[in-house]
Design an enzyme around this catalytic site. Structure first.
Site, PDB file in Angstrom:
ATOM      1  N   TYR A 151      26.863  14.056   6.802  1.00  0.00           N
ATOM      2  CA  TYR A 151      27.051  13.094   5.719  1.00  0.00           C
ATOM      3  C   TYR A 151      26.419  13.683   4.475  1.00  0.00           C
ATOM      4  O   TYR A 151      25.254  14.096   4.506  1.00  0.00           O
ATOM      5  CB  TYR A 151      26.376  11.771   6.104  1.00  0.00           C
ATOM      6  N   ASP A 246      22.556  21.030   2.674  1.00  0.00           N
ATOM      7  CA  ASP A 246      22.200  19.667   2.292  1.00  0.00           C
ATOM      8  C   ASP A 246      20.877  19.356   2.977  1.00  0.00           C
ATOM      9  O   ASP A 246      20.832  19.002   4.156  1.00  0.00           O
ATOM     10  CB  ASP A 246      23.307  18.702   2.730  1.00  0.00           C
ATOM     11  N   LYS A 274      15.341  12.121  -1.350  1.00  0.00           N
ATOM     12  CA  LYS A 274      14.366  11.428  -0.506  1.00  0.00           C
ATOM     13  C   LYS A 274      12.920  11.836  -0.819  1.00  0.00           C
ATOM     14  O   LYS A 274      12.338  11.303  -1.752  1.00  0.00           O
ATOM     15  CB  LYS A 274      14.725  11.610   0.965  1.00  0.00           C
TER      16      LYS A 274
HETATM   17  N1  HOZ Z   1      23.019   6.222   4.499  1.00  0.00           N
HETATM   18  C1  HOZ Z   1      21.624   6.420   4.364  1.00  0.00           C
HETATM   19  C2  HOZ Z   1      21.029   6.963   5.631  1.00  0.00           C
HETATM   20  N2  HOZ Z   1      21.753   7.996   6.258  1.00  0.00           N
HETATM   21  C3  HOZ Z   1      20.874   5.197   3.891  1.00  0.00           C
HETATM   22  C4  HOZ Z   1      21.144   3.950   4.657  1.00  0.00           C
HETATM   23  C5  HOZ Z   1      20.521   2.715   4.003  1.00  0.00           C
HETATM   24  O1  HOZ Z   1      19.670   2.806   3.138  1.00  0.00           O
HETATM   25  O2  HOZ Z   1      20.952   1.627   4.350  1.00  0.00           O
END
Ligand code: HOZ
Length: 436
Positions: A151, A246, A274
């Site tokens: 992702y 990434d 992050k």
């Molecule tokens: N999609 C992010 C984690 N892989 C963040 C999910 C979230 O903050 O709800």
């Protein structure tokens, strides 16, 4: 002490969620946190400190999400708080250069072996979108190769066999994404060098970049098999494609210099997010100077942002990285995360459940299948119904796990051996209640 009296469907959280659903799609600002895939409703968080969260009903949880990675020194670390408190009177946003950007940029360049120049943005999504634009401009090519289950944020071009919320909710490709945008996105299975080789051979002069998570965190935690990352590097060199790591999750987590330090790799571009924001919204992309100098205003590749390089976000990032430099940080993170992972495997064996686990540094996750899980395809073999039951049981025990089979768990320097022991005792009680 974590009590076993926490109730999962707590009244105030429930009320707030019902209200939220009338105000925001699905009641949330990001899909996975709605807890849909684990068959539950989310709790609303009132405060966070160290390794713990408290919900609006006063229940305490040992937190293994850590705000999806940034809280590596624990929530609300007093030194990060103090740095922010000192910075606030000077203004919260300038939309102009500030010395904090120089400091954090230098820290990132010093830490991450392949980064010679860096550009700050506001999220990992922005970092990955911008890195691909840059790679396309630099190579004069249009196609990119990604790996299924990886992702890279919610940019249109990445929403093809994506992990995280896309996998969690079982979405195919998102409506609203023009097929012309994803026509240049090619996908191969993670850890499959022959498939990557075949794809590159099919489009030998068209691939601008191969992008991957050097350790996957968005399909559960999935490790690169020995030789995989080096093989990807070799193939990208061979076909003249850029290699983009990434490291939004792995950066400053698997080592101070990220996965590339840990695995001895030299990507062309790296995406960060992050941790470098210390809990405030920050992303960054960086890499070789010759490539980065194509970014505007040094070069012609446009990318901009009013809040980019925000002084508060830079301040929180600087302090967090300073804290991570303390000797022993990464050895401790490795040790505490291994204690949790091995403990869960033991508890599963003792309670008659078949599970497998993947862990590296302060990233881990378990799968309810025999494994090995080496790709998104093999992760899908996990019994997600069982995972949902496990998750609901652990919440009731005061343990807050990622609410999806397809997300990694993150530990912090604030987690103690006692937290792990309590988590394992809770897991034993929960797994004993679940039919094998
Ligand atoms: N999609 C992010 C984690 N892989 C963040 C999910 C979230 O903050 O709800």
């Amino acid at each position: 002490m974590v009590t076993t009296t926490n109730t999962y469907q707590t009244t105030r959280s429930h009320e707030l969620f019902e209200r939220a659903k009338t105000l925001m799609p699905g009641g949330v600002s990001s899909p996975v946190r709605a807890f849909k895939s684990v068959g539950a409703d989310p709790v609303f968080i009132a405060r966070a400190q160290g390794a713990y969260l408290w919900d609006v009903d006063g229940n305490r949880y040992i937190d293994y999400i850590g705000t999806w990675g940034p809280a590596i020194v624990g929530h609300a670390h007093p030194e990060v708080q103090q740095a922010l408190i000192s910075a606030i009177p000077n203004g919260t946003s300038f939309g102009a250069p500030s010395c904090q950007e120089n400091v954090l940029a230098q820290m990132v360049i010093d830490a991450v072996p392949s980064i010679e120049m860096v550009r700050f943005v506001n999220s990992g999504t922005e970092a990955c979108m911008s890195a691909i634009r840059l790679a396309r401009a630099y190579t004069g090519r249009e196609k990119l190769i990604k790996f299924s289950g990886c992702y890279h944020g919610h940019g249109d071009l990445f929403l093809v066999q994506a992990g995280s919320g896309v996998a969690t909710l079982g979405l195919p490709d998102s409506p609203g994404v023009p097929s012309a945008v994803t026509a240049h996105t090619l996908t191969v299975p993670y850890n499959d060098l022959p498939a990557l080789n075949a794809m590159l051979a099919q489009y030998p002069d068209s691939i601008a970049a191969v992008i991957l998570e050097p350790v996957v965190g968005n399909a559960g935690c999935i490790l690169p098999q020995p030789g995989f990352l080096a093989g990807v590097r070799e193939l990208t060199h061979q076909y003249g494609a850029l290699l983009i790591f990434d490291e939004v999750m792995t950066g400053f987590r698997l080592a101070y210099g990220g996965a590339q330090e840990r695995f001895g790799m030299d990507p062309d571009l790296t995406c960060l997010g992050k941790i470098i924001g210390g809990g405030l919204p920050v992303g960054a992309y960086g890499g070789k100077q010759a490539i980065m100098e194509m970014v505007a205003p040094a070069g012609p590749v446009y990318q901009a942002g009013t809040l980019s390089g925000n002084p508060l976000a830079m301040t929180a990032g600087i302090k967090t990285l300073e804290l991570l430099q303390k000797p022993g940080t990464y050895a401790y993170l490795d040790q505490i995360t291994a204690q949790l992972t091995e403990g869960l495997l033991d508890v599963a064996r003792a309670t008659g459940h078949t599970i497998c686990a993947n862990q590296v540094g302060a990233m881990t996750s378990i799968f309810f299948c025999a494994g090995p899980v080496t790709s998104y395809e093999t992760a899908k073999a996990s019994d997600r119904e069982k995972f949902g039951r496990f998750h609901r049981g652990m919440m009731a025990e005061g343990v807050y796990l990622a609410p999806s089979q397809f997300e990694a768990w993150f530990l912090s320097t604030a987690h103690t051996a006692a937290d792990i022991d309590q988590t394992l005792q809770a897991a034993r009680r929960v797994l004993s209640q679940i039919p094998q």
